[in-house]
Scaffold this motif. Structure first.
Motif, short mmCIF file in Angstrom:
data_model
loop_
_atom_site.label_atom_id
_atom_site.label_comp_id
_atom_site.label_asym_id
_atom_site.label_seq_id
_atom_site.Cartn_x
_atom_site.Cartn_y
_atom_site.Cartn_z
N PRO A 161 44.77 25.44 31.36
CA PRO A 161 44.05 24.71 30.36
C PRO A 161 42.98 25.64 29.86
CG PRO A 161 43.67 24.21 32.67
CD PRO A 161 44.80 24.57 32.66
N GLY A 162 42.98 25.64 28.37
CA GLY A 162 41.93 26.57 27.70
C GLY A 162 42.19 27.65 27.26
N PHE A 163 43.62 28.23 28.09
CA PHE A 163 43.88 29.62 27.74
C PHE A 163 44.39 29.88 26.22
CE2 PHE A 163 46.97 33.19 27.61
CZ PHE A 163 46.32 34.21 27.96
N LEU A 164 45.07 29.26 25.78
CA LEU A 164 45.44 29.35 24.46
C LEU A 164 44.43 29.44 23.41
CD1 LEU A 164 49.15 27.70 24.49
CD2 LEU A 164 48.78 30.08 24.68
N GLU A 165 43.73 28.31 23.77
CA GLU A 165 42.47 27.91 22.82
C GLU A 165 41.26 29.11 23.10
OE1 GLU A 165 44.01 24.17 24.16
OE2 GLU A 165 43.54 26.09 25.13
N ALA A 166 41.12 29.94 23.85
CA ALA A 166 40.37 30.87 24.22
C ALA A 166 40.96 32.27 23.52
CB ALA A 166 40.23 31.15 25.90
N LEU A 167 42.39 32.19 23.63
CA LEU A 167 42.99 33.58 23.11
C LEU A 167 43.07 33.53 21.69
CD1 LEU A 167 44.64 35.85 24.09
CD2 LEU A 167 46.83 34.35 23.73
N THR A 168 42.80 32.35 21.06
CA THR A 168 42.71 32.53 19.50
C THR A 168 41.28 32.56 19.16
OG1 THR A 168 42.47 29.90 19.31
CG2 THR A 168 44.78 30.94 19.16
N GLN A 169 40.21 32.60 19.78
CA GLN A 169 38.90 32.71 19.54
C GLN A 169 38.76 34.01 18.87
OE1 GLN A 169 36.69 29.90 19.61
NE2 GLN A 169 38.73 29.39 20.12
N SER A 170 37.47 34.08 18.05
CA SER A 170 37.24 35.33 17.21
C SER A 170 36.79 36.53 18.14
CB SER A 170 36.15 34.91 16.22
OG SER A 170 34.91 34.60 16.75
N ASN A 171 36.19 36.17 19.19
CA ASN A 171 35.71 37.35 20.31
C ASN A 171 36.82 37.90 21.29
OD1 ASN A 171 35.46 35.08 21.49
ND2 ASN A 171 33.69 35.51 22.85
N VAL A 172 37.99 37.24 20.90
CA VAL A 172 39.07 37.61 22.05
C VAL A 172 40.16 38.33 21.19
CG1 VAL A 172 40.90 36.74 23.65
CG2 VAL A 172 38.44 35.74 23.59
N GLU A 173 40.76 39.24 21.54
CA GLU A 173 41.98 39.99 20.94
C GLU A 173 43.04 40.01 22.02
OE1 GLU A 173 42.25 43.87 19.66
OE2 GLU A 173 40.92 44.68 21.19
N ALA A 174 44.26 39.80 21.83
CA ALA A 174 45.45 40.31 22.73
C ALA A 174 45.89 41.52 22.34
CB ALA A 174 46.58 38.98 22.58
N VAL A 175 46.25 42.38 23.38
CA VAL A 175 46.91 43.72 23.39
C VAL A 175 47.88 43.79 24.10
CG1 VAL A 175 46.02 46.23 23.27
CG2 VAL A 175 44.31 44.69 22.85
N PHE A 176 49.05 43.71 23.30
CA PHE A 176 50.24 43.96 23.77
C PHE A 176 51.04 45.14 24.06
CE2 PHE A 176 49.95 39.87 21.63
CZ PHE A 176 50.34 38.90 22.63
N SER A 177 49.93 46.05 25.11
CA SER A 177 50.62 47.39 25.23
C SER A 177 49.89 47.66 26.53
CB SER A 177 49.70 48.36 24.08
OG SER A 177 50.04 49.72 24.66
N GLY A 178 50.53 48.42 27.38
CA GLY A 178 49.83 48.74 28.52
C GLY A 178 48.93 50.09 28.36
N VAL A 179 48.33 50.33 29.55
CA VAL A 179 46.97 51.08 29.49
C VAL A 179 47.51 52.38 30.04
CG1 VAL A 179 44.63 51.67 30.10
CG2 VAL A 179 45.57 49.24 29.76
N ASP A 180 47.27 53.47 29.07
CA ASP A 180 47.66 55.19 29.49
C ASP A 180 46.61 55.61 30.16
OD1 ASP A 180 49.57 57.05 28.64
OD2 ASP A 180 47.44 58.08 28.30
N HIS A 181 45.38 55.48 30.04
CA HIS A 181 44.39 56.20 30.83
C HIS A 181 42.98 55.49 30.58
CE1 HIS A 181 44.17 58.80 27.17
NE2 HIS A 181 43.06 58.97 27.64
N ILE A 182 42.12 55.91 31.39
CA ILE A 182 40.75 55.20 31.38
C ILE A 182 39.67 56.45 31.45
CG2 ILE A 182 38.86 53.86 32.12
CD1 ILE A 182 41.32 52.11 33.48
N ASP A 183 38.81 56.40 30.39
CA ASP A 183 37.75 57.69 30.55
C ASP A 183 36.54 56.76 31.00
OD1 ASP A 183 36.65 56.48 28.37
OD2 ASP A 183 38.06 57.54 27.00
N GLU A 184 35.47 57.60 30.81
CA GLU A 184 33.83 56.96 31.19
C GLU A 184 33.62 55.70 30.30
OE1 GLU A 184 31.37 60.23 30.76
OE2 GLU A 184 32.07 61.37 32.52
#
Length: 592
Positions: A361-384
């Motif tokens: 409940p609420g997931f798809l609605e939250a996903l379409t909000q202006s302050n949310v983006e879906a990134v369909f990619s894995g994470v390669d690495h993290i820095d500081e």
């Protein structure tokens, strides 16, 4: 003349039969818990070694000590079942946490809730009519577990803040030696000894951080949903949410209104279940169930009936599966109308149920909000200060939330050494195989609750836990009454069962090409977590244990020594000797 009245001396002796173990002058609290040996009365041997009938009635029980790991639903229920249905059993369960509840004690992230209707997520002996929601929040379920412990006086069996470090089987003594640490101080380590060892440490409590290079270099907060800090402040923060399992689906709607921005990193598609009617229960409905327990019981039975029918949705090519696929696809498409590019990447091609669906409940609605983006990619690495995706894009964040799930490899969290010092962690490292999810080859007198092949995706896990524990009680009852020294599942039985399960699972959508914890996080690997049929199929198999699928040794040289002198304990104790006329009312565990 009645055979019981043949001799007054015999009659008197039968009224007060000797205990299976030798008497001791020591106070009971100081007497060690030992098993009978061939030199003690259980052996039934004359001094010259010839066979001797034990002068005791059929039905005498061995005193047993049972050690369990975990005070979540499985450990709590095991304590209740042993207390309610067995005698002469010492039971203790150790838990590393400060309170009972297991996964519901540990998981405290925003939005954590049950994915099964709460009225079906309760023990049959402790139904709860006043759940506040159809899918109750985690805190309410945690309190329910505490209420079960309080209501039945189970705290005396539970040792909190005690971590099991390992367990070793001693074949000569037929004992498990369990190493335990109280708190964090190695100086408190001690060893407990038991006849039966039960691992009820659960599935979803050994959380794991993602193996992403550089994650330790990040200067902001890095949290896992299963170790959520109470003081975590997300207001106005730039947040990275890694994962698309049930935790991420539940967290996003809760944090979206608070954060400046949230990027959710999605590596694979998943089904988002439609919201179901009646998410909250009205005070009137709650009071109705309180006042009319018979109506509440009927409601619970209706829920169980629905759960039992859902296996049809899991069957490949079934009409139920086709209809569900179409309905859920329409729901996701409608929910993502404003972001159709998200639908194309989030919508699965695999069947509904290949991964365990989560009410969102609420997931798809939250996903379409202006302050949310879906990134369909894995994470390669993290820095500081941020992270870089597999396709080379870099983003900066203040907080990284890892909704990356749990270690569900089924390897025990601690070393378990069985026959010939075989390590269960190694035996189950690649492809764990168990008999009815409970027994492992090479591990005598050992049970796992919710091991490989359990019905973990077929409705309420609480109901399954209760049925599994009932099976264990039947097994322990026979172990106790027949002076069995060891039981161990036959390796050939496990091999043949694994062959059947592998073929039967091919009929289900669980074997579709999807990344799932059912396959230990792989897409195309074997389904190791699940029973291949519906719940009724599994429950039916537990009703009458196939004792012939096990190998046994006995404390006596003659396996029939427990038959004793021809009388039964029922006669000795003066209980109803026509009990069999009530047989149709159900089995009595204490049948002797």
């Amino acid at each position: 003349m009645s055979p019981i009245a043949i001799n007054d001396a015999i009659k008197e002796e039968l009224r007060t039969p000797k205990a299976p173990l030798k008497a001791s002058a020591e106070p009971e609290s100081m007497q060690p818990t030992v098993s009978p040996t061939i030199d003690e009365p259980f052996s039934g041997r004359n001094p010259d070694g010839s066979y001797k009938v034990l002068n005791q009635p059929l039905g005498m029980r061995r005193k047993l000590r049972v050690v369990c790991v975990g005070a979540g639903a499985s450990g709590i229920n095991m304590a209740y079942k042993i207390q309610s249905h067995m005698k002469d059993v010492e039971f203790v369960t150790y838990d590393k946490n400060q309170d009972v509840g297991g996964t519901w004690y540990e998981n405290r992230y925003p939005g954590v809730a049950c994915d099964t209707n709460s009225h079906g997520y309760a023990f049959t002996y402790h139904l709860k009519p006043d759940w506040t929601a159809v899918f109750s929040p985690g805190g309410e379920i945690e309190e329910y577990m505490r209420d079960v412990v309080r209501s039945y006086g189970l705290s005396k069996y539970i040792k909190l803040n005690h971590q099991v470090l390992g367990a070793t089987w001693d074949a000569a003594k037929a004992k498990w030696y369990v190493r335990v640490r109280k708190g964090d101080d190695p100086a408190t380590d001690f060893t407990d000894t038991c006849d039966i060892f039960i691992n009820a440490s659960g599935l979803l409590n050994h959380w794991k951080m993602p193996n992403i290079p550089g994650i330790s270099n990040f200067k902001g907060a890095v949290v896992h949903t299963a170790a959520w800090p109470e003081d975590l402040d997300l207001k106005g923060k730039r947040v990275a949410l890694i994962g698309i399992g049930s935790s991420a689906i539940q967290v996003l709607p809760q944090i979206q209104p608070l954060v400046e921005s949230c990027s959710i990193f999605i590596r694979s598609p998943t089904w988002i279940a439609p919201a179901r009617e009646g998410e909250l229960l009205t005070p009137e409905a709650i009071q109705r169930y309180r006042d009319h327990p018979e109506e509440h019981l009927e409601y619970c039975r209706d829920l169980e009936s629905l759960a039992n029918k859902r296996f049809g949705y899991i069957t490949k090519g079934s009409e139920d599966q086709k209809n569900l696929y179409e309905a859920w696809s329409t729901h996701m498409q409608n929910g993502l109308k404003s972001r159709p590019e998200y639908y194309d990447k989030l919508h699965p091609s695999f069947g509904v149920g290949c991964r365990r669906p989560t009410p969102g409940p609420g997931f798809l609605e939250a996903l379409t909000q202006s302050n949310v983006e879906a990134v369909f990619s894995g994470v390669d690495h993290i820095d500081e200060t941020g992270l870089t995706t597999s396709d080379g894009d870099r983003r900066e964040f203040d907080v990284i939330i890892c909704a990356t799930g749990f270690d569900v490899s089924f390897k025990p969290r601690f070393e378990v050494l069985g026959r010939d010092s075989i390590n269960l962690q190694e035996q189950w490292a690649e492809c764990p195989r168990a008999y009815l999810s409970m027994f492992a080859v090479n591990f005598p007198n050992y049970f796992t609750i919710l091991g490989p092949g359990a019905p973990s995706a077929q409705g309420s896990i609480i109901v399954s836990i209760e049925r599994i524990s009932d099976y264990i009680i039947k097994f322990l009852d026979r172990f106790q009454h027949e002076a069995i020294k060891t039981f161990e599942v036959d390796a050939q039985a496990v091999e043949e069962l694994a062959e059947h399960m592998e073929e039967q699972l091919k009929l289900t959508v669980w074997t579709d090409n999807c990344s799932s914890w059912f396959k230990n996080g792989t897409s195309s690997g074997p389904v190791i977590a699940l029973h291949p049929g519906g719940r009724l199929h599994f429950f039916s198999l537990l009703m009458d244990p196939r004792y012939e699928d096990f190998k046994y040794t006995y404390w006596n040289k003659n396996r029939y020594a427990y038959w004793g002198n021809g009388y039964t304990l029922r006669e000795v104790e003066g209980r109803n000797d026509t009990w069999y006329l009530q047989y149709a009312d159900g089995l009595d565990l204490f049948k002797y």
